[in-house]
Design an enzyme around this catalytic site. Structure first.
Site, mmCIF file in Angstrom:
data_model
loop_
_atom_site.group_PDB
_atom_site.id
_atom_site.type_symbol
_atom_site.label_atom_id
_atom_site.label_comp_id
_atom_site.label_asym_id
_atom_site.label_seq_id
_atom_site.Cartn_x
_atom_site.Cartn_y
_atom_site.Cartn_z
ATOM 1 C CE1 TYR A 1 20.924 -12.680 -39.733
ATOM 2 C CE2 TYR A 1 20.387 -14.357 -38.113
ATOM 3 C CZ TYR A 1 20.405 -13.917 -39.419
ATOM 4 O OH TYR A 1 19.911 -14.718 -40.398
ATOM 5 C CG ASP B 1 26.654 -14.005 -33.875
ATOM 6 O OD1 ASP B 1 27.659 -14.119 -34.597
ATOM 7 O OD2 ASP B 1 25.485 -14.033 -34.314
ATOM 8 C CE LYS C 1 25.621 -14.702 -43.039
ATOM 9 N NZ LYS C 1 25.141 -14.179 -41.765
HETATM 10 C C1 LIG Z 1 24.052 -14.592 -40.881
HETATM 11 C C2 LIG Z 1 24.175 -14.422 -39.435
HETATM 12 C C3 LIG Z 1 23.651 -15.383 -38.559
HETATM 13 C C4 LIG Z 1 22.843 -16.568 -39.032
HETATM 14 O O1 LIG Z 1 23.605 -17.443 -39.770
HETATM 15 P P1 LIG Z 1 23.018 -18.420 -40.919
HETATM 16 O O2 LIG Z 1 24.231 -19.157 -41.350
HETATM 17 O O3 LIG Z 1 22.417 -17.544 -41.965
HETATM 18 O O4 LIG Z 1 21.981 -19.263 -40.263
HETATM 19 C C5 LIG Z 1 23.857 -15.196 -37.206
HETATM 20 N N1 LIG Z 1 24.527 -14.130 -36.740
HETATM 21 C C6 LIG Z 1 25.045 -13.200 -37.553
HETATM 22 C C7 LIG Z 1 25.795 -12.048 -36.968
HETATM 23 C C8 LIG Z 1 24.889 -13.304 -38.927
HETATM 24 O O5 LIG Z 1 25.392 -12.358 -39.728
#
Ligand SMILES: *Cc1c(COP(=O)(O)O)cnc(C)c1O
Length: 426
Positions: A111, A183, A208
């Site tokens: 990301y 993540d 998400k």
């Molecule tokens: C969107 C995203 C983030 C960051 O998250 P936010 O809620 O936008 O701060 C981190 N890792 C991944 C894989 C993402 O898709």
């Protein structure tokens, strides 16, 4: 507190936990859905003696704690902190656990915001970043050194959908006393549980799929109980102290919305996976599409590992068109599928990472090609999604719409793009 109808410790299926964990009827009124406790502070009966463990809302609130309970029970974690963005969850991990001289190993596809965060905010405090192809465990073994403090894995990755073997990476991390943070945003605990595979820390952007309705920014950091994470106690200690001091916690309303979104997480993930698989297979039949990238396709290099460590392949499909012009024209021509950053909501979204979400990493080792498109496949009727993609691809051949000027492809290769301060995001 009322006597709960559903004991948090009851062994129960993941759909039951999604509906009930941290979602007890409220004690005072019997309200089946918890109210939003919009307060900054809590009455004490005598100094230090609180009614339910809450004193001041920076350090904890009932809605945050309900969400944390649900996240813990879904992820099979023993500690969860619900924070105000996925990026804040990353900040908590890096700030709580890194010291000057430490090195973080990052995957080659990550990301963009994670890379930018480390590069812009931590390098100047003496932290080093090393980017490694973590789909290659030999490359990881060669890269680990005495300064490696955290190995950061993103699987499936954003936007390239790389699959990294979590169990094998955990083994290598623990052999050198490094921590493994995963993540797991694209998978959610419905499809993948990294703590059960040996990870020390799990991070989510709950913005998400977990919230799933594109109406909240949020994040979470979770850890396990030490059976597979040798340094769990130390990690929790440092995270707790950091979080209480800094105040990254999610607001009551955002926590409430996210807890509400989780009730349908298993059914949403099932629909996302089915639609994404169908989109990926359909895209493979189109000549204008040079590559379709989806872990559910046998052609994906990580398909076997994904099958082993996930129970579904997720709702994101990526592709490379034959030309960059076609990529820009395709994203400009979809009608049902909205051109927007972010992913994981019930509505389908399309993203051109090189000019949008990953613009800030243009020219860096994690930059993304201008032919690349990321599709977050929603839960609409599959026929409507495919019809929209078909008309948009046909339009690229006819040259119906020019790419809008704010998707000017000349910015893609500009190594200084991040200097203009355009978003990285989602
Ligand atoms: C969107 C995203 C983030 C960051 O998250 P936010 O809620 O936008 O701060 C981190 N890792 C991944 C894989 C993402 O898709």
């Amino acid at each position: 507190m009322s006597s709960p109808r559903f004991e948090p410790t009851t062994p129960a299926g993941i759909s039951t936990r999604s509906v009930h964990s941290g979602a007890m009827p409220e004690a005072r009124t019997g309200s089946v859905v918890a109210p939003i406790f919009q307060t900054s502070t809590f009455m004490m009966d005598t100094p230090g003696q609180t009614r339910a463990g809450f004193d001041y809302a920076r350090t904890g609130t009932p809605n945050r704690s309900d969400l944390e309970q649900a996240l813990c029970e879904l992820e099979r974690a023993t500690f969860a902190a619900a924070v105000n963005s996925g990026t804040s969850a990353e900040v908590a991990v890096f700030s709580a656990l890194l010291r000057p001289g430490d090195e973080v190993i990052l995957p080659r596809d990550v990301y963009g915001g994670t890379f930018r965060l480390l590069q812009n905010e931590y390098v100047r405090w003496g932290v080093a970043i090393r980017t490694v192809d973590l789909t290659d465990t030999e490359a990881l073994a060669a890269a680990i050194n005495e300064n490696t403090a955290i190995i950061w894995v993103e699987t499936p990755s954003n936007p390239g959908l790389d699959i990294i073997d979590i169990a094998e990476t955990a083994r290598l991390a623990h052999a050198s006393n490094a921590l493994l943070a995963v993540d797991s945003t694209f998978a959610t605990p419905i499809l993948q549980r990294p703590l059960e595979l040996g990870a020390d820390i799990v991070v989510h952007s709950t913005t998400k799929f977990i919230n799933g309705h594109s109406d909240v920014i949020g994040g979470a950091v979770l850890t396990g109980d030490g059976t597979s994470c040798p340094r769990a106690a130390e990690v929790v200690d440092r995270l707790e102290s950091h979080l209480a001091s800094v105040g990254l916690g999610i607001s009551p309303f955002d926590a409430w919305l996210t807890r509400r979104g989780i009730k349908t997480l298993p059914v949403r993930m099932k629909a996302h996976c089915e639609n994404a698989q169908a989109v990926a297979e359909w895209l493979e039949t189109r000549d204008e599409v040079a590559d379709v990238i989806y872990p559910g396709l046998p052609s994906h290099p990580g398909h076997k590992v994904a099958k082993r460590q996930m129970s579904g392949f997720g709702g994101v499909v990526s592709l490379r068109t034959d030309t960059e012009e076609r990529a820009l024209s395709l994203v400009a021509n979809t009608k049902l599928i909205t051109l927007a950053e972010s992913l994981g909501g019930v509505e389908s979204l399309i993203d051109h990472p090189a000019t949008m979400t990953h613009l800030s990493v243009a020219g860096s080792e994690v930059s993304v090609s201008g032919r690349f498109i990321r599709l977050s496949v929603g839960i609409e009727d599959i026929d409507d999604i495919l019809a929209d993609l078909a008309q948009a691809l046909d339009a690229t051949a006819e040259g119906r719409a020019e790419a809008p000027s704010d998707l000017d492809s000349s910015r893609i290769a500009d190594p200084d793009a991040s200097a203009v301060g355009v978003s990285v995001l989602a």
